[in-house]
Design a protein around this motif. Structure first.
Motif, short mmCIF file in Angstrom:
data_model
loop_
_atom_site.label_atom_id
_atom_site.label_comp_id
_atom_site.label_asym_id
_atom_site.label_seq_id
_atom_site.Cartn_x
_atom_site.Cartn_y
_atom_site.Cartn_z
N GLY A 211 0.79 -1.22 0.00
CA GLY A 211 0.00 0.00 0.00
C GLY A 211 0.83 1.27 0.00
N LEU A 212 2.13 1.17 0.31
CA LEU A 212 2.97 2.36 0.33
C LEU A 212 2.96 3.08 -1.01
CD1 LEU A 212 6.28 1.57 2.28
CD2 LEU A 212 4.70 3.46 2.68
N TRP A 217 -1.55 6.36 0.95
CA TRP A 217 -1.06 6.17 2.31
C TRP A 217 -0.65 7.51 2.91
CZ3 TRP A 217 -1.75 1.46 4.28
CH2 TRP A 217 -1.34 1.25 5.60
N SER A 218 -0.76 7.60 4.24
CA SER A 218 -0.30 8.79 4.95
C SER A 218 0.33 8.37 6.26
CB SER A 218 -1.45 9.77 5.21
OG SER A 218 -2.33 9.23 6.19
N ALA A 219 1.20 9.21 6.78
CA ALA A 219 1.90 8.88 8.02
C ALA A 219 0.95 8.83 9.21
CB ALA A 219 2.99 9.92 8.29
N SER A 232 5.66 -3.78 10.30
CA SER A 232 6.58 -3.80 9.17
C SER A 232 7.57 -2.64 9.27
CB SER A 232 5.81 -3.69 7.86
OG SER A 232 6.69 -3.46 6.77
N PRO A 233 8.87 -2.89 9.14
CA PRO A 233 9.85 -1.82 9.28
C PRO A 233 9.63 -0.65 8.34
CG PRO A 233 10.94 -3.96 9.35
CD PRO A 233 9.51 -4.22 8.98
N ARG A 234 9.10 -0.87 7.16
CA ARG A 234 8.93 0.21 6.19
C ARG A 234 7.80 1.16 6.56
NH1 ARG A 234 10.24 -2.80 0.37
NH2 ARG A 234 12.45 -3.10 0.86
N PHE A 235 6.99 0.77 7.54
CA PHE A 235 5.86 1.60 7.96
C PHE A 235 6.10 2.24 9.33
CE2 PHE A 235 4.09 -1.00 4.67
CZ PHE A 235 3.08 -0.26 4.10
N GLN A 236 7.36 2.22 9.79
CA GLN A 236 7.65 2.71 11.13
C GLN A 236 8.43 4.02 11.09
OE1 GLN A 236 6.23 0.77 13.54
NE2 GLN A 236 5.62 -0.48 11.78
N ASP A 314 17.23 0.36 -4.40
CA ASP A 314 17.71 0.27 -3.01
C ASP A 314 17.46 1.54 -2.20
OD1 ASP A 314 18.69 -2.33 -3.47
OD2 ASP A 314 20.58 -1.53 -4.26
N ALA A 315 16.48 2.35 -2.63
CA ALA A 315 16.18 3.58 -1.89
C ALA A 315 15.23 3.36 -0.73
CB ALA A 315 15.59 4.62 -2.83
N ALA A 316 14.57 2.21 -0.67
CA ALA A 316 13.58 1.96 0.39
C ALA A 316 14.23 2.00 1.76
CB ALA A 316 12.91 0.61 0.17
N ALA A 317 13.55 2.62 2.70
CA ALA A 317 14.02 2.67 4.08
C ALA A 317 13.38 1.53 4.87
CB ALA A 317 13.67 4.01 4.71
N GLY A 318 14.20 0.66 5.43
CA GLY A 318 13.69 -0.47 6.20
C GLY A 318 13.56 -1.73 5.37
#
Length: 334
Positions: A211-212, A217-219, A232-236, A314-318
């Motif tokens: 969903g990212l 999506w919003s913070a 999930s690390p990418r949503f933290q 490789d830009a994704a964080a987490g």
């Protein structure tokens, strides 16, 4: 709907498949009536590939699909089913290695056939590798079921290049199911070249990165405790903020293309090769319609460059899973 063939040995399926997991599990609550309506809408739109797992909702997802397909022509649908994960009555996943033994192949298959109300499954695959069970044993048992007519094709999921070679030496493999998106490009390094060398297709899940990459999506979005993304690390925290900046850059490219952010993300995966079939996890008809719009989007070389500049490799964080789950992924060893 265009068709794509899953490798040299697999079936011809719709260029876009539907992943049904979220209709039963791991993404918070779902509306069963809307889920069935979405499955019907997908079939009516020409989607032929429906993906599930026997552990999604502890069997609920298979029963849901079985009901949705009850009045449909079975031969017009390809069912892809994963097995091996084990759960407890409260829905928790058991912290034990995946049960993909030859005995489990036959036992789990018997239950899936009954829940789906069918006498064969088009693609049957272990959900993960069990390091204590040689993949040759699992694939050998799957090939027995293929020769007996209970399954049509053998698939794999989240395994690395060496395991793919070992499995393909035992029996024909139709496809590998693995996470592949603008934010998860790991398969490009070693796995995708081996698949192409051996004539094996790729079904890509997580094309919108849970969903990212949807553009919705919003913070500040609240997440239920039973939603995978809450852990999930990418949503933290800072990871989410960094990933949403990438999505904002992608949205600007999408606006120039006159398309939605999710459509551009899906179209990018489609453009990586005709041997790749993206799975979209739409749980509602409006989201399905939005995803299907990606099929009308043709990306030129300049478009692809702009997309990859917005979301570099490789830009994704987490990581894409929390550490305990990452440790179970044979695919991450490549």
């Amino acid at each position: 709907m265009d068709l794509r063939k899953l490798g040299s040995y697999g079936p011809s399926v719709s260029a876009l498949g539907l992943g049904a997991m979220g209709m039963s599990d791991l993404y918070g609550g779902a509306d069963e009536k809307e889920s069935i309506a979405t499955l019907h809408a997908a079939l009516d739109a020409g989607v032929t590939l429906i993906d599930t797992g026997d552990f999604y909702g502890s069997g609920h997802n298979e029963m849901l699909i079985g009901r949705a397909l009850a009045a449909r022509d079975r031969s017009s649908v390809q069912l892809s089913v994963k097995f091996g994960s084990r759960r407890t009555p409260d829905g928790a996943f058991q912290p034990v290695p995946y049960d993909v033994s030859p005995a489990a192949v036959k036992d789990r298959l018997a239950y899936s056939l009954r829940r789906l109300n069918t006498d064969y499954i088009d693609i049957y695959r272990p959900a993960r590798l069990n390091p204590h069970i040689p993949v040759e044993e699992t694939v050998g048992a799957l090939d027995e079921m293929r020769q007996a007519g209970y399954i049509r094709h053998i698939g794999l999921s989240e395994v690395g290049a060496d395991t793919i070679r070992r499995a393909a030496a035992v029996a024909p493999i139709s496809d590998l199911q693995i996470e592949y998106s603008l934010l998860s490009r790991g398969p490009e390094r070693k796995i995708l070249p081996v698949l192409r060398e051996l004539g094996i297709g790729l079904t890509a899940y997580g094309v919108l990165s849970r969903g990212l990459l949807s553009g919705h999506w919003s913070a500040s979005r609240p997440l239920a405790g039973n939603d995978f993304r809450a852990h999930s690390p990418r949503f933290q925290g800072d990871n989410l903020e960094a990933n949403l900046r990438l999505v904002e850059a992608l949205a600007r490219v999408a606006e120039r293309l006159g398309a939605g952010t999710s459509q551009v993300a899906i179209a990018w995966v489609l453009a990586q090769g005709t041997d790749i079939v993206p799975l979209v996890g739409a749980r509602r008809r409006d989201r399905l319609t939005e995803s299907l719009g990606a099929l009308d989007l043709t990306l030129g070389e300049a478009d692809l460059r702009q997309i990859e500049e917005a979301v570099p490799r490789d830009a994704a964080a987490g990581d894409r899973y929390a550490a305990p789950q990452m440790a179970t992924l044979d695919s991450e060893r490549d």
